[in-house]
Design an enzyme around this catalytic site. Structure first.
Site: not given
Ligand code: EPU
Length: 437
Positions: A26, A122
């Site tokens: 990823k 985040c």
């Protein structure tokens, strides 16, 4: 928007056994896709996992008029006809991933301009992009900003000397992109040398870049006038592989993780063995299990490569809840990466968080009121519960906890897991997990 598919109910208490395949990383695939902006030739990427982060970066290329064809595990990308994206075209990608900022350097190379939506913080920390901005300014770019966007402009990029304050993966990749096509030589010191970064170096070399990685985190890039296309097989996702390893040992099962590569995981494998995990290295993967002597406590610190990855931390902490004794984990990469601990304690784990640096390394977060050290007492009997997943890596660790736990667990926000783990549900089923819903 949440849907019923975003909730999964699992029954735990049973060892995971079987075989699964892990595909491309990823944290590398999107960077290989961004690299296609540096050439007008076609590029082919294989071993691509079908995950949301790949869809996001592909959609960004498409939004600019590029072509991305996807066929099981292969991406064929052409940016020959791309146009500079408008603010509207990129706005929708803001806050969905860390990738947009990496478009800045390549768009400057291609168009002399870039408008990049702000990413925001985040769940794991503030995640600023100041190193990216400072580095691009060193190449000669002018950078301005408003509430929602950064604006970059440069008639040409000039090679330069850059020293990062911290070996940031993304900022190193930004410099690699910009420097590969800048005029002259760039010397980057305090660079990140993660295997995903080295994979990008190899990819850019295939495209025609001249990059040497020297000792002591120094990378030297000799700019070239243009780059060509590539054919490249993505490295396996070492974070996913390690997470399945933790799942195997935590549930006292055995998982053959096909695709796992020893060389990218040596630091993990050492700690896994020290905590009482056992593994066999095969030609096409690694078999993970709990060792015969059982699990015992350990002290570890996360760090930049070659240290223990911060993305291995969460599944490993769940494993440590099943180890005998008191373990210590000092997180030195992100200031807020223990936000998931409360739910584990609700399940019956005994984990205490501290603001102090509980490790041999003085990190950037000591004395700054960040709970970035964890003390884990084990083994703990975990009980099934209802949990809302806050982020990708915490998500997998909750799944492992749910699989260790007695009874049923309801996990909400499973969609976050799809961002980074391919075929998650099928893999669980292949390992004998009872998915109630
Ligand atoms: N940092 C700054 N300023 C910057 C950039 C980074 O202060 O301009 C700080 C960060 O706040 C953090 C540290 O430097 O404290 C390291 O951040 P880095 O730039 O290395 O992280 P990244 O490139 O944004 C990638 C992965 C992360 C992984 C880190 C560290 C991608 C898309 N993400 O992020 O993966 O944790 O490197 O290895 O490649 C994940 O997959 O869940 C994930 C968070």
């Amino acid at each position: 928007m949440a849907s019923e598919h975003d909730t999964m109910i699992l029954r735990g208490g049973k060892p995971l056994r079987g075989e699964i395949t892990v595909r491309g990383a990823k944290n590398n695939i999107p960077k290989s896709v961004v690299a296609t902006l540096l050439t007008s030739e076609e590029c082919t990427l294989t071993n691509v996992a079908h995950i949301e982060d790949v869809e996001i970066v592909s959609d960004m290329i498409r939004a600019m008029g590029g072509e991305v064809r996807q066929d099981d595990g292969t991406l064929v990308i052409s940016t020959k006809n791309i146009q500079l994206p408008t603010k509207e075209q990129f706005q929708s990608f803001s806050g969905r991933s860390r990738i947009p900022i990496l478009f800045a350097g390549p768009l400057l190379v291609r168009f002399g301009k870039a408008m990049i939506p702000k990413l925001g913080g985040c769940n794991i920390g503030s995640r600023p992009v100041d190193f990216h901005i400072a580095a691009l300014k060193e190449f000669g770019a002018e950078v301005t900003e408003d509430e929602y966007f950064y604006y970059f402009e440069a008639s040409k990029l000039r090679g330069t000397k850059i020293a990062l304050n911290y070996p940031s993966v993304g900022a190193t990749e930004q410099v690699l992109f910009a420097a590969s096509c800048a005029e002259g030589v760039t010397e980057l010191s305090n660079a990140a040398v993660e295997p995903e970064v080295m994979e990008l170096v190899a990819l850019l070399q295939k495209m025609g870049a001249i990059i040497s990685v020297d000792t002591d985190r120094v990378i030297t890039i000799v700019g070239v006038p243009s780059l060509g296309g590539y054919e490249h097989a993505v490295m396996t996702d070492r974070i996913e592989a390690a997470s399945w390893a933790c799942a195997a040992a935590a549930t006292d099962g055995e998982i053959y993780v096909k695709g796992a590569r020893q060389m990218d995981m040596t630091t993990f494998l050492n700690k896994f063995r020290q905590v009482g995990g056992d593994f066999d290295i095969k030609n096409d993967g690694i078999i993970f299990r709990r060792g015969k002597k059982g699990l015992s406590s350990i002290a570890l610190e996360t760090d930049v490569h070659p240290g223990f990855m911060t993305d291995w931390q969460q599944p490993f902490v769940v494993l440590l809840t099943q180890a005998h004794g008191v373990s210590i984990v000092h997180e030195t990469v992100y200031e807020k990466r223990f936000g998931y601990i409360d739910a584990l304690n609700r399940m019956g784990a005994h984990i205490q968080l501290y603001q102090e640096c509980l490790g041999s390394k003085k990190c950037r977060f000591g004395q700054r009121n960040h709970f970035h050290s964890a003390v884990i007492s084990g083994p703990s009997k975990l009980r099934g519960t209802e949990i809302t997943i806050p982020d990708l890596r915490a998500g997998f660790s909750y799944v492992i906890a749910a699989l260790v736990a007695e009874g049923e667990s309801t996990l909400h926000n499973m969609n976050l897991i799809r961002r980074g783990y391919e075929d998650f549900r099928h893999k669980l089923e292949a390992l004998g997990v009872q998915i109630v819903k």
